[in-house]
Design an enzyme around this catalytic site. Structure first.
Site, short mmCIF file in Angstrom:
data_model
loop_
_atom_site.label_atom_id
_atom_site.label_comp_id
_atom_site.label_asym_id
_atom_site.label_seq_id
_atom_site.Cartn_x
_atom_site.Cartn_y
_atom_site.Cartn_z
N ASP A 31 2.62 13.05 -0.04
CA ASP A 31 2.59 11.70 0.53
C ASP A 31 3.70 11.38 1.46
OD1 ASP A 31 3.13 8.84 0.23
OD2 ASP A 31 1.75 8.86 -1.32
N ILE A 32 3.16 10.53 2.46
CA ILE A 32 4.18 10.15 3.64
C ILE A 32 5.31 9.34 3.08
CG2 ILE A 32 2.24 10.85 5.49
CD1 ILE A 32 2.10 8.06 5.77
N ASN A 89 -3.97 4.85 -9.16
CA ASN A 89 -3.97 3.34 -8.92
C ASN A 89 -5.46 2.79 -8.93
OD1 ASN A 89 -1.01 3.62 -9.19
ND2 ASN A 89 -0.96 3.73 -6.92
N VAL A 98 -5.21 2.87 -0.44
CA VAL A 98 -6.20 3.68 0.34
C VAL A 98 -7.35 3.61 -0.70
CG1 VAL A 98 -7.13 5.73 1.32
CG2 VAL A 98 -4.66 5.01 1.93
N HIS A 102 -7.72 8.75 -5.59
CA HIS A 102 -6.92 10.00 -5.40
C HIS A 102 -5.70 9.79 -6.71
CE1 HIS A 102 -5.46 6.36 -3.41
NE2 HIS A 102 -4.01 6.74 -3.64
N HIS A 104 -1.97 10.72 -8.11
CA HIS A 104 -0.82 11.13 -7.38
C HIS A 104 0.14 12.04 -8.48
CE1 HIS A 104 -0.17 7.32 -4.71
NE2 HIS A 104 -1.32 6.83 -5.36
#
Length: 119
Positions: A31-32, A89, A98, A102, A104
Site C-alpha cells: 500500500d502506498i 472495506n 478504490v 481488495h 488489506h
C-alpha cells in the site's frame, strides 16, 4: 465492469507498484499509504468487482483466493506466528477508495482494537 481503476492499471503494469505476491488469480502489492509496518493489498487479477457487496455467489471463490494468498504471504514473510489482520472495506463510509475489491493485510506491530467511528 472495466479494469480502468487504479488497480486495473497496476495489474496491467501501466503504473508502478511494489509487487510482493502474484499467482494466476491474485496480485499483492504494498500500500502506498501504509497503516502498519506491513500493509499489503491483495486484489483479483481477472475480475474487477467494485465492492464486496457486488460479489455474486459464482464469484465467492475469489474472496477465498484473496484470503489464502494473504495467509501464504504472512507465512512466507515470517509474521504469521505473531499475528496479522485482514480487512475488506465496502464503500465510502467504510473507507473504500478504490472500487475494485481488495483485501488489506496489516502486520508487523501490535495492531490493537479497531472499528471505532471517527469523531
Amino acid at each position: 465492469m472495466s479494469q480502468d481503476t487504479l488497480f486495473g492499471k497496476i495489474i496491467r503494469r501501466e503504473i508502478p507498484a511494489t509487487i510482493v505476491y502474484e499467482d494466476d488469480d491474485v496480485l499483492g502489492f504494498k500500500d502506498i499509504a501504509p497503516q502498519a509496518p506491513v500493509h499489503v493489498l491483495f486484489i483479483p487479477k481477472n475480475e474487477a468487482i467494485p465492492t464486496l457487496d457486488d460479489v455474486q455467489p459464482a464469484q465467492a471463490h475469489l474472496i477465498g483466493k484473496l484470503a489464502l494468498a494473504a495467509a501464504e504471504y504472512a507465512r512466507r514473510e515470517g509474521f504469521a506466528q505473531n499475528g496479522y489482520r485482514v480487512v475488506m472495506n465496502c464503500r465510502e463510509d467504510a473507507g473504500q477508495t478504490v472500487f475494485h475489491i481488495h483485501l488489506h493485510l496489516l502486520a508487523g506491530a501490535p495492531l490493537g482494537h479497531f472499528g471505532t467511528p471517527n469523531g
